[in-house]
Design a protein around this motif. Sequence first.
Motif, mmCIF file in Angstrom:
data_model
loop_
_atom_site.group_PDB
_atom_site.id
_atom_site.type_symbol
_atom_site.label_atom_id
_atom_site.label_comp_id
_atom_site.label_asym_id
_atom_site.label_seq_id
_atom_site.Cartn_x
_atom_site.Cartn_y
_atom_site.Cartn_z
ATOM 1 N N GLU A 1 -4.269 -2.104 -9.651
ATOM 2 C CA GLU A 1 -5.614 -2.363 -9.132
ATOM 3 C C GLU A 1 -6.080 -3.760 -9.516
ATOM 4 O O GLU A 1 -6.671 -4.487 -8.708
ATOM 5 N N GLN B 1 -1.878 9.725 -10.776
ATOM 6 C CA GLN B 1 -2.684 8.506 -10.797
ATOM 7 C C GLN B 1 -2.538 7.680 -9.520
ATOM 8 O O GLN B 1 -3.510 7.071 -9.055
ATOM 9 N N LEU B 2 -1.347 7.652 -8.936
ATOM 10 C CA LEU B 2 -1.091 6.737 -7.820
ATOM 11 C C LEU B 2 -1.287 7.349 -6.437
ATOM 12 O O LEU B 2 -1.583 6.630 -5.477
ATOM 13 N N ARG C 1 0.823 -1.209 0.000
ATOM 14 C CA ARG C 1 0.000 0.000 0.000
ATOM 15 C C ARG C 1 0.859 1.262 0.000
ATOM 16 O O ARG C 1 0.355 2.366 0.182
ATOM 17 N N PRO D 1 -3.673 9.062 -4.977
ATOM 18 C CA PRO D 1 -4.928 8.807 -4.251
ATOM 19 C C PRO D 1 -5.043 7.393 -3.684
ATOM 20 O O PRO D 1 -5.889 7.145 -2.814
ATOM 21 N N HIS D 2 -4.197 6.477 -4.151
ATOM 22 C CA HIS D 2 -4.354 5.071 -3.781
ATOM 23 C C HIS D 2 -3.206 4.522 -2.928
ATOM 24 O O HIS D 2 -3.352 3.461 -2.320
ATOM 25 N N TYR D 3 -2.079 5.232 -2.911
ATOM 26 C CA TYR D 3 -0.908 4.731 -2.198
ATOM 27 C C TYR D 3 -0.246 5.854 -1.409
ATOM 28 O O TYR D 3 -0.295 7.020 -1.806
ATOM 29 N N LYS E 1 -1.598 2.378 -12.818
ATOM 30 C CA LYS E 1 -2.663 2.399 -11.811
ATOM 31 C C LYS E 1 -3.636 1.239 -12.018
ATOM 32 O O LYS E 1 -3.959 0.498 -11.076
ATOM 33 N N GLU E 2 -4.104 1.068 -13.246
ATOM 34 C CA GLU E 2 -5.104 0.037 -13.511
ATOM 35 C C GLU E 2 -4.520 -1.361 -13.381
ATOM 36 O O GLU E 2 -5.200 -2.288 -12.928
ATOM 37 N N GLN F 1 -4.153 -6.462 -7.532
ATOM 38 C CA GLN F 1 -4.595 -6.515 -6.145
ATOM 39 C C GLN F 1 -5.990 -7.118 -6.033
ATOM 40 O O GLN F 1 -6.291 -7.853 -5.085
#
Length: 220
Positions: free
Chosen positions: A209, A91-92, A52, A94-96, A205-206, A212
């Motif tokens: 995702e 892109q990354l 993460r 917001p997620h990591y 990013k995709e 995961q």
Amino acid sequence: MILFVSGCASTYSTRSVEPSGFLGDYSQMRAGAEEDVQLIYVNPQADFGRYRKIMMDPVSVYVTPDSYLRKVPKEQLSMLVNELDAAIKTQLTPHYEFVHEPQAGAMRLRIAITEAQGANVALDTVSTVVPVGLAISAARRAVFGTHSSIGKAGIEMEILDAETGQRLWAMVDERAGRKITGKFDKFSKWRTTHDASEYWADLVKERLESLQAEHAASTP
């Protein structure tokens, strides 16, 4: 699994790509799906669900003896590097969580621009407007795999376990611009590189995702 990335209409994968040497070992890599990336590797043993955090190296420029990069002024190279860096982080982020040193649950992201050829704006505009020019450009793509005057961009990227250095994922790709993109960017020399950077940022990013999600689905 085949994964198609949105936003790829303005660029397309070139017919072939020659590894630059940035990644060192290419023996694990295999051909990617059409209009995806040209060479790719996914570690089948990797537990992507545990990561993460991202430790991202500065984007590099890896210049080979016959690369167009040798002709690009330093200030323009800096612009291309900053643009790709910003696209990836947009892109990354917001997620990591981005971190600055190796730690548990962190992936290390290494990226190099391996090719960047700007469009010849005058020729590109003429060949797009004049039907004869379009025919010549289409013929060139049929023979050589790229349109005339448009420009192209290349990248090599890998994701490692930040603590162990184990390779988790890697790719090599080169993309060229389409003659007609539906955008008002005909006079931008670096539009192909810009669009390719956006494509690759979306892809990372995709792809993460997807990997995961696959891990979560396979975990009891």
